[in-house]
Design a protein around this motif. Structure first.
Motif, PDB file in Angstrom:
ATOM      1  N   THR B 131     -44.878  15.995   0.255  1.00 21.89           N
ATOM      2  CA  THR B 131     -44.350  14.953   0.697  1.00 21.89           C
ATOM      3  C   THR B 131     -42.699  15.167   1.320  1.00 21.89           C
ATOM      4  O   THR B 131     -42.336  14.842   2.178  1.00 21.89           O
ATOM      5  CB  THR B 131     -44.358  13.360  -0.122  1.00 21.89           C
ATOM      6  OG1 THR B 131     -43.765  13.816  -1.277  1.00 21.89           O
ATOM      7  CG2 THR B 131     -45.805  13.127  -0.205  1.00 21.89           C
ATOM      8  N   ALA B 132     -42.012  15.881   0.219  1.00 16.32           N
ATOM      9  CA  ALA B 132     -40.634  16.323   0.627  1.00 16.32           C
ATOM     10  C   ALA B 132     -40.533  17.051   1.729  1.00 16.32           C
ATOM     11  O   ALA B 132     -39.774  16.639   2.539  1.00 16.32           O
ATOM     12  CB  ALA B 132     -40.131  16.960  -0.398  1.00 16.32           C
ATOM     13  N   ARG B 133     -41.430  17.893   1.829  1.00 17.00           N
ATOM     14  CA  ARG B 133     -41.372  18.811   3.060  1.00 17.00           C
ATOM     15  C   ARG B 133     -41.681  17.845   4.400  1.00 17.00           C
ATOM     16  O   ARG B 133     -41.083  18.060   5.493  1.00 17.00           O
ATOM     17  CB  ARG B 133     -42.234  19.932   3.040  1.00 17.00           C
ATOM     18  CG  ARG B 133     -42.093  20.853   2.018  1.00 17.00           C
ATOM     19  CD  ARG B 133     -42.827  22.231   2.047  1.00 17.00           C
ATOM     20  NE  ARG B 133     -42.204  22.916   3.364  1.00 17.00           N
ATOM     21  CZ  ARG B 133     -43.088  24.004   3.890  1.00 17.00           C
ATOM     22  NH1 ARG B 133     -44.160  24.087   3.244  1.00 17.00           N
ATOM     23  NH2 ARG B 133     -42.720  24.644   4.746  1.00 17.00           N
ATOM     24  N   LEU B 134     -42.874  17.273   4.421  1.00 17.54           N
ATOM     25  CA  LEU B 134     -42.960  16.047   5.480  1.00 17.54           C
ATOM     26  C   LEU B 134     -41.884  15.262   5.864  1.00 17.54           C
ATOM     27  O   LEU B 134     -41.436  15.344   6.859  1.00 17.54           O
ATOM     28  CB  LEU B 134     -44.266  15.315   5.011  1.00 17.54           C
ATOM     29  CG  LEU B 134     -45.613  16.017   5.294  1.00 17.54           C
ATOM     30  CD1 LEU B 134     -46.585  15.229   5.015  1.00 17.54           C
ATOM     31  CD2 LEU B 134     -45.628  16.829   6.556  1.00 17.54           C
ATOM     32  N   VAL B 135     -41.151  14.552   4.745  1.00 21.26           N
ATOM     33  CA  VAL B 135     -40.115  13.977   5.186  1.00 21.26           C
ATOM     34  C   VAL B 135     -38.946  14.715   5.682  1.00 21.26           C
ATOM     35  O   VAL B 135     -38.559  14.066   6.768  1.00 21.26           O
ATOM     36  CB  VAL B 135     -39.538  13.245   3.764  1.00 21.26           C
ATOM     37  CG1 VAL B 135     -38.080  12.556   3.875  1.00 21.26           C
ATOM     38  CG2 VAL B 135     -40.553  12.400   3.038  1.00 21.26           C
ATOM     39  N   ARG B 136     -38.510  15.791   5.236  1.00 16.64           N
ATOM     40  CA  ARG B 136     -37.397  16.523   5.894  1.00 16.64           C
ATOM     41  C   ARG B 136     -37.904  16.909   7.306  1.00 16.64           C
ATOM     42  O   ARG B 136     -36.916  17.054   8.151  1.00 16.64           O
ATOM     43  CB  ARG B 136     -37.003  17.592   5.021  1.00 16.64           C
ATOM     44  CG  ARG B 136     -35.715  18.066   5.409  1.00 16.64           C
ATOM     45  CD  ARG B 136     -34.950  18.938   4.068  1.00 16.64           C
ATOM     46  NE  ARG B 136     -36.016  19.723   3.673  1.00 16.64           N
ATOM     47  CZ  ARG B 136     -35.956  21.177   4.260  1.00 16.64           C
ATOM     48  NH1 ARG B 136     -35.050  21.562   5.140  1.00 16.64           N
ATOM     49  NH2 ARG B 136     -36.904  21.953   3.888  1.00 16.64           N
ATOM     50  N   ARG B 137     -38.894  17.427   7.248  1.00 16.59           N
ATOM     51  CA  ARG B 137     -39.198  17.896   8.952  1.00 16.59           C
ATOM     52  C   ARG B 137     -39.904  16.890   9.839  1.00 16.59           C
ATOM     53  O   ARG B 137     -39.563  17.234  10.967  1.00 16.59           O
ATOM     54  CB  ARG B 137     -40.479  19.145   8.631  1.00 16.59           C
ATOM     55  CG  ARG B 137     -40.171  20.113   7.674  1.00 16.59           C
ATOM     56  CD  ARG B 137     -40.815  21.421   7.692  1.00 16.59           C
ATOM     57  NE  ARG B 137     -40.663  22.011   9.286  1.00 16.59           N
ATOM     58  CZ  ARG B 137     -41.713  22.959   9.696  1.00 16.59           C
ATOM     59  NH1 ARG B 137     -42.885  23.158   8.922  1.00 16.59           N
ATOM     60  NH2 ARG B 137     -41.592  23.466  10.920  1.00 16.59           N
ATOM     61  N   MET B 138     -40.238  16.011   9.223  1.00 18.35           N
ATOM     62  CA  MET B 138     -40.775  15.042  10.408  1.00 18.35           C
ATOM     63  C   MET B 138     -40.374  13.708  10.174  1.00 18.35           C
ATOM     64  O   MET B 138     -39.833  13.194  11.511  1.00 18.35           O
ATOM     65  CB  MET B 138     -42.557  15.068  10.182  1.00 18.35           C
ATOM     66  CG  MET B 138     -42.884  16.493  10.284  1.00 18.35           C
ATOM     67  SD  MET B 138     -44.770  16.369  10.014  1.00 18.35           S
ATOM     68  CE  MET B 138     -45.303  18.280  10.389  1.00 18.35           C
ATOM     69  N   VAL B 139     -40.288  13.020   9.337  1.00 16.84           N
ATOM     70  CA  VAL B 139     -39.936  11.690   9.043  1.00 16.84           C
ATOM     71  C   VAL B 139     -38.497  11.254   9.373  1.00 16.84           C
ATOM     72  O   VAL B 139     -38.181  10.621  10.204  1.00 16.84           O
ATOM     73  CB  VAL B 139     -40.450  11.088   7.667  1.00 16.84           C
ATOM     74  CG1 VAL B 139     -39.953   9.692   7.724  1.00 16.84           C
ATOM     75  CG2 VAL B 139     -42.103  11.142   7.298  1.00 16.84           C
ATOM     76  N   GLU B 140     -37.786  12.211   8.763  1.00 11.62           N
ATOM     77  CA  GLU B 140     -36.335  11.994   8.880  1.00 11.62           C
ATOM     78  C   GLU B 140     -35.653  12.344  10.640  1.00 11.62           C
ATOM     79  O   GLU B 140     -35.229  11.328  11.152  1.00 11.62           O
ATOM     80  CB  GLU B 140     -35.462  13.096   8.153  1.00 11.62           C
ATOM     81  CG  GLU B 140     -35.422  12.272   6.719  1.00 11.62           C
ATOM     82  CD  GLU B 140     -34.770  13.203   5.683  1.00 11.62           C
ATOM     83  OE1 GLU B 140     -34.334  14.445   6.222  1.00 11.62           O
ATOM     84  OE2 GLU B 140     -34.831  12.979   4.540  1.00 11.62           O
ATOM     85  N   PRO B 141     -36.200  13.429  11.138  1.00 11.81           N
ATOM     86  CA  PRO B 141     -35.926  13.217  12.535  1.00 11.81           C
ATOM     87  C   PRO B 141     -36.559  12.349  13.506  1.00 11.81           C
ATOM     88  O   PRO B 141     -35.834  11.642  14.316  1.00 11.81           O
ATOM     89  CB  PRO B 141     -36.631  14.675  13.043  1.00 11.81           C
ATOM     90  CG  PRO B 141     -36.674  15.511  11.763  1.00 11.81           C
ATOM     91  CD  PRO B 141     -37.020  14.495  10.549  1.00 11.81           C
ATOM     92  N   LEU B 142     -37.779  11.958  12.974  1.00 14.10           N
ATOM     93  CA  LEU B 142     -38.287  10.779  13.826  1.00 14.10           C
ATOM     94  C   LEU B 142     -37.566   9.410  13.678  1.00 14.10           C
ATOM     95  O   LEU B 142     -37.268   8.583  14.545  1.00 14.10           O
ATOM     96  CB  LEU B 142     -39.753  10.560  13.438  1.00 14.10           C
ATOM     97  CG  LEU B 142     -40.721  11.663  14.126  1.00 14.10           C
ATOM     98  CD1 LEU B 142     -42.086  11.248  13.656  1.00 14.10           C
ATOM     99  CD2 LEU B 142     -40.608  11.859  15.417  1.00 14.10           C
TER     100      LEU B 142
END
Lengths: 200, 200
Positions: B131-142
């Motif tokens: 989840t950490a990777r998803l958050v940093r790569r996808m969720v935060e920019p979105l």
DNA sequence: CTAGCATGTCATCGCCTGATGACTTCCGAC
DNA sequence: GTCGGAAGTCATCAGGCGATGACATGCTAG
């Protein structure tokens, strides 16, 4: 075998039906929470307050119990007395689908049906049974709705919408992201309907 | 440890790096296809053409190998030479996220990260890493993008959008519904972007 | 050449799983 | 009361799992 059961369905301290039901309920909960592999027959027995050996007696095997749990899983149905006519009734629109799926998953975790869908270790029959119910109850009515509003590719849109709802619901109950995990199911449903509901 | 490795990286018949890589590759594939529980160390060893005992030597344990597989899983990155600087680079917008996730999953099936997310049998550390990777790569920019367009609850919207993309991708690769299964990844991405991309 | 260490092989351990069948307990018919 | 069978208990089995450590092999430095 004449007259094994009396006409009066008396409560017995040793009640096969009750035991069977306890096992099935515990299995639904545990399979739905932890999945098939990680759930052991000993766990199910303990949760049901019953000897694990009874699983073999009443269901045949762990796999058969899983099948029974999937078959008995009324995904999205509100709780309450089981009304055979209402079970499996198609939903009417995306709002109902989203709300009911999200509420149900939020309350009880992903059930056996969702687990069966998500897990690739499920047998083909299990998967087929799970998808068939989803298609009839959710995808088909939604496709009709999309078609009525003049969207192109209504079937595909309906399938994407259901997949998106399931993904969101799964992500929420599994705690993928903080706010998603803490979000109110109805708010999520509204958000998804707002996004997916309008014709393209 | 002075000069263990020669200046010339000569090919050796007994090559620890090659063995390590073979194990990691096989693990990524098998874990991504069948999930953690159903994949055995003996399978991985056989697929890698290597003795399973070397998993313990090079990775410590099966769980550690899984962690390594998740860490090495460049979810959505295009194939090609591994550029350490590019790996883990955040995506810029929803279109990129959707396109890349859907393409990747369509091409190679759900990878270790998606498996780790979907499976509740994964250990907490594994889930947290994924989840950490998803958050940093996808969720935060979105979330930043949503915030820039003035949407309310940008974080939640971003999380829902990612969950919806993952659900759609998962449903497509697992064959939940016919048209979804057969759909072109780019078309699905466009559909999702159209629905989820605009501010509410 | 040879010594030493990195690498790979193999047999085996202990554990947990699902399943089985003999045994005990208790209800209900007669 | 007592008898038969249903319902529940228990000990145990065989198999597969991940892990371990002793051992064999071969590369490289000196």
């Amino acid at each position: 075998m004449p007259g094994i059961r009396n006409d009066t369905a008396r409560r017995r301290t040793r009640d096969a039906d009750a035991t069977r039901h306890a096992l099935l309920t515990a299995a639904q909960r545990l399979f739905g929470q932890k999945g098939y592999e990680r759930t052991t027959t000993r766990e199910i027995g303990e949760a049901a307050g019953v000897d694990p050996a009874l699983i073999a007696r009443y269901f045949g095997s762990k796999a058969d119990l899983y099948l029974a749990a999937v078959a008995a899983d009324r995904l999205g149905d509100d709780e309450g007395p089981a009304d055979p006519d209402r079970v499996d009734a198609p939903f009417t629109d995306l709002a109902e689908v989203a709300q009911v799926v999200l509420r149900r998953t939020a309350a009880h975790g992903p059930g056996p049906i969702l687990q069966a869908l998500v897990r690739d270790d499920a047998s083909p029959e299990i998967r087929a049974a799970a998808t068939a119910r989803l298609v009839r109850r959710m995808v088909e009515p939604l496709a009709a709705e999309y078609a009525a509003t003049g969207s192109d590719r209504p079937e595909l849109r309906a399938q994407v919408a259901v997949a998106a709802v399931l993904g969101t619901s799964l992500g929420r109950s599994l705690g993928w992201f903080d706010e998603l995990h803490a979000a109110d199911p109805d708010e999520l449903a509204a958000l998804l309907v707002q996004a997916l509901g309008r014709p393209g």
